[in-house]
Structures are given as C-alpha cells and as structure tokens.
Design a protein around this motif. Sequence first.
Motif, PDB file in Angstrom:
ATOM      1  N   LEU A  50     -49.895  49.793 -17.627  1.00  0.00           N
ATOM      2  CA  LEU A  50     -50.194  49.121 -18.862  1.00  0.00           C
ATOM      3  C   LEU A  50     -49.055  47.791 -18.254  1.00  0.00           C
ATOM      4  O   LEU A  50     -49.074  46.620 -18.808  1.00  0.00           O
ATOM      5  N   MET A  51     -47.729  47.986 -17.698  1.00  0.00           N
ATOM      6  CA  MET A  51     -46.397  47.015 -17.519  1.00  0.00           C
ATOM      7  C   MET A  51     -47.139  46.466 -16.001  1.00  0.00           C
ATOM      8  O   MET A  51     -46.664  45.336 -16.460  1.00  0.00           O
ATOM      9  N   ARG A  52     -47.512  47.041 -15.255  1.00  0.00           N
ATOM     10  CA  ARG A  52     -48.555  46.131 -14.670  1.00  0.00           C
ATOM     11  C   ARG A  52     -49.353  44.728 -15.274  1.00  0.00           C
ATOM     12  O   ARG A  52     -49.210  43.706 -14.453  1.00  0.00           O
ATOM     13  N   VAL A  53     -50.124  45.096 -16.045  1.00  0.00           N
ATOM     14  CA  VAL A  53     -50.995  44.147 -16.725  1.00  0.00           C
ATOM     15  C   VAL A  53     -50.095  42.977 -17.308  1.00  0.00           C
ATOM     16  O   VAL A  53     -50.453  41.854 -16.744  1.00  0.00           O
ATOM     17  N   ASN A  54     -49.162  43.298 -18.192  1.00  0.00           N
ATOM     18  CA  ASN A  54     -48.025  42.024 -18.764  1.00  0.00           C
ATOM     19  C   ASN A  54     -47.800  42.239 -17.468  1.00  0.00           C
ATOM     20  O   ASN A  54     -47.233  40.535 -17.100  1.00  0.00           O
ATOM     21  N   SER A 107     -49.633  44.372  -9.143  1.00  0.00           N
ATOM     22  CA  SER A 107     -51.181  44.060  -8.643  1.00  0.00           C
ATOM     23  C   SER A 107     -50.580  44.100  -7.300  1.00  0.00           C
ATOM     24  O   SER A 107     -49.924  42.735  -6.889  1.00  0.00           O
ATOM     25  N   LEU A 108     -51.650  44.481  -6.305  1.00  0.00           N
ATOM     26  CA  LEU A 108     -51.285  44.185  -5.480  1.00  0.00           C
ATOM     27  C   LEU A 108     -52.986  42.698  -5.205  1.00  0.00           C
ATOM     28  O   LEU A 108     -53.050  41.512  -4.508  1.00  0.00           O
ATOM     29  N   LEU A 109     -53.105  41.693  -6.139  1.00  0.00           N
ATOM     30  CA  LEU A 109     -54.030  40.751  -5.880  1.00  0.00           C
ATOM     31  C   LEU A 109     -53.235  39.171  -6.737  1.00  0.00           C
ATOM     32  O   LEU A 109     -53.800  38.501  -7.281  1.00  0.00           O
ATOM     33  N   ASN A 110     -51.640  39.812  -6.809  1.00  0.00           N
ATOM     34  CA  ASN A 110     -50.889  38.873  -7.710  1.00  0.00           C
ATOM     35  C   ASN A 110     -51.178  37.963  -7.162  1.00  0.00           C
ATOM     36  O   ASN A 110     -51.200  36.417  -6.899  1.00  0.00           O
ATOM     37  N   PRO A 111     -51.178  37.537  -6.109  1.00  0.00           N
ATOM     38  CA  PRO A 111     -51.722  36.195  -5.023  1.00  0.00           C
ATOM     39  C   PRO A 111     -53.341  35.760  -5.516  1.00  0.00           C
ATOM     40  O   PRO A 111     -53.670  34.650  -6.005  1.00  0.00           O
ATOM     41  N   VAL A 201     -61.531  40.397 -17.874  1.00  0.00           N
ATOM     42  CA  VAL A 201     -61.228  40.798 -16.154  1.00  0.00           C
ATOM     43  C   VAL A 201     -59.885  41.467 -15.399  1.00  0.00           C
ATOM     44  O   VAL A 201     -60.291  41.887 -14.617  1.00  0.00           O
ATOM     45  N   MET A 202     -59.356  39.931 -15.944  1.00  0.00           N
ATOM     46  CA  MET A 202     -57.568  40.502 -15.158  1.00  0.00           C
ATOM     47  C   MET A 202     -57.280  41.616 -16.104  1.00  0.00           C
ATOM     48  O   MET A 202     -56.641  42.270 -14.915  1.00  0.00           O
ATOM     49  N   THR A 203     -56.888  41.734 -16.971  1.00  0.00           N
ATOM     50  CA  THR A 203     -55.936  43.331 -17.578  1.00  0.00           C
ATOM     51  C   THR A 203     -56.637  43.914 -17.048  1.00  0.00           C
ATOM     52  O   THR A 203     -56.627  45.185 -16.703  1.00  0.00           O
ATOM     53  N   THR A 204     -58.195  43.886 -17.076  1.00  0.00           N
ATOM     54  CA  THR A 204     -59.564  45.390 -17.182  1.00  0.00           C
ATOM     55  C   THR A 204     -58.776  45.746 -15.636  1.00  0.00           C
ATOM     56  O   THR A 204     -58.187  47.244 -14.942  1.00  0.00           O
ATOM     57  N   THR A 205     -58.561  45.069 -14.305  1.00  0.00           N
ATOM     58  CA  THR A 205     -58.253  45.044 -13.123  1.00  0.00           C
ATOM     59  C   THR A 205     -57.271  45.511 -13.313  1.00  0.00           C
ATOM     60  O   THR A 205     -57.045  46.300 -12.124  1.00  0.00           O
ATOM     61  N   ALA A 206     -56.017  44.683 -13.452  1.00  0.00           N
ATOM     62  CA  ALA A 206     -54.650  45.023 -12.986  1.00  0.00           C
ATOM     63  C   ALA A 206     -54.818  45.994 -13.635  1.00  0.00           C
ATOM     64  O   ALA A 206     -53.385  46.948 -12.708  1.00  0.00           O
ATOM     65  N   HIS A 207     -54.995  47.093 -14.454  1.00  0.00           N
ATOM     66  CA  HIS A 207     -55.028  47.824 -15.239  1.00  0.00           C
ATOM     67  C   HIS A 207     -54.846  48.989 -13.969  1.00  0.00           C
ATOM     68  O   HIS A 207     -53.731  50.215 -13.908  1.00  0.00           O
ATOM     69  N   TYR A 208     -55.513  48.580 -13.073  1.00  0.00           N
ATOM     70  CA  TYR A 208     -56.390  50.313 -11.894  1.00  0.00           C
ATOM     71  C   TYR A 208     -55.605  49.848 -10.667  1.00  0.00           C
ATOM     72  O   TYR A 208     -55.060  49.821  -9.488  1.00  0.00           O
TER      73      TYR A 208
END
Length: 209
Positions: A50-54, A107-111, A201-208
């Motif tokens: 959850l904190m990664r999503v935030n 998240s690895l997708l931050n860029p 889409v962003m929050t669901t992906t960032a969860h993992y």
Amino acid sequence: MSPIDRIISAADTALRALAGADHAARPLPAPAVPPGEALDEASRRLAGALMRVNHVGEVCAQALYSAQALATRNPALRQQFEKAAREETDHLAWTQARLDDLGSRPSLLNPLWYAGAFALGLVAGRLGDRVSLGFIVETERQVEQHLQGHLDRLPAADHASRAIVAQMKADEAQHADNAQAAGAVELPAPVKLAMRAAAKVMTTTAHYI
Ligand SMILES: [Fe+2]
Ligand SMILES: [Fe+2]
C-alpha cells in the motif's frame, strides 16, 4: 528564472524524485501510538504494497506540479504550484522512508509513471490556468479519497504508516481547496472518469510492481 533555467529545474526535480534523493522539510508525522510489537509478516507485506502505491502517487504529484509550474505563465500561480510541490516532496520522502522501514521497495515502473504524469501536467497546463487548476482539484480530491481507502485497509497496528497517510490526506485536501480558490473550472464528467480509470491502472500495478 529564465525558461532554460526552469527546464533545468524541472529535469532536476525528475531526477531527484526518481533517485529517491529528496528530503522532507517537515518531520515524519508521529504515530498516534508509540511503536509496540513489530508487525507480523502478512501485515508488513500488505503495508509495504500500500505504501508503494502511495509512493507512486507522490512520484506522479512531483511530475504533475513540475509540469504545470513549467506550463503556466502566471508567476503567482507558479508560486502556488511550487509551494504545493514542496509539500508533495515531504510526502515523497515520508513514503520512501516508510517503504524502507517496512523492508519494501519503490515501484520499478516509476520512470514510466513520472513521464506519463509529466505529459498529462503539460497538457493540462497548455489548456490554460483555469483548466490546469481544475485538473489539480480533481486529482487531489481523488487522491484524498484514495488515501481514505488506505486508512481503511492499512493494518490497524501500523500506526507509523497511518500517521503519514493521514497527514498526506489533510495536505491533499488543502491543495484541492487552494486550487479551487485560485479559479479552477470543473472538469467534464468523462474526463474525471478517465482520470479515475488511469489512476486505477496505476494503483493496481504499483501494488505488485
Ligand atoms: Fe501528496
Ligand atoms: Fe497534493
């Protein structure tokens, strides 16, 4: 600052956000209850996700405000965006610190999220200040609701994450109010829906990831 200076400043903001090099101006929000027993493994993992999503949300906030400050020609508005961006920098540093404490990672997708949010911020800025402000109002209101959802989902014993999320939620509400007071227009309902879908889409992906 000259236009070139502002572009360099925007690039600096991006690199800092993505490198995790930002420092908070305000202290980490204090938990309501002093730290007790360590969280169990399942709680720690859930809180980390959850904190990664935030944290991703705050990476995007850096990008949005940076792009919108770059796009506006109104110096007063630019100052307002920069002030909000400094508070978003606190949020970014706080969520980063909490991720570290939870043994989790950003998240690895931050860029990718940063680039997308920056492009959206530029588009909103190009549509004029009142639309740009309307975009901020809607974004901040959606983030505020999202953070309330996390206060419902975070492990009850994770007082440290809860304190951070609660302070962020209060700040986002203030950012929305300030943007509203500065003359925001109401965005059309389909745009709001599209923003919600993109955030999902962003929050669901960032969860993992
Ligand atoms: Fe924030
Ligand atoms: Fe905000």
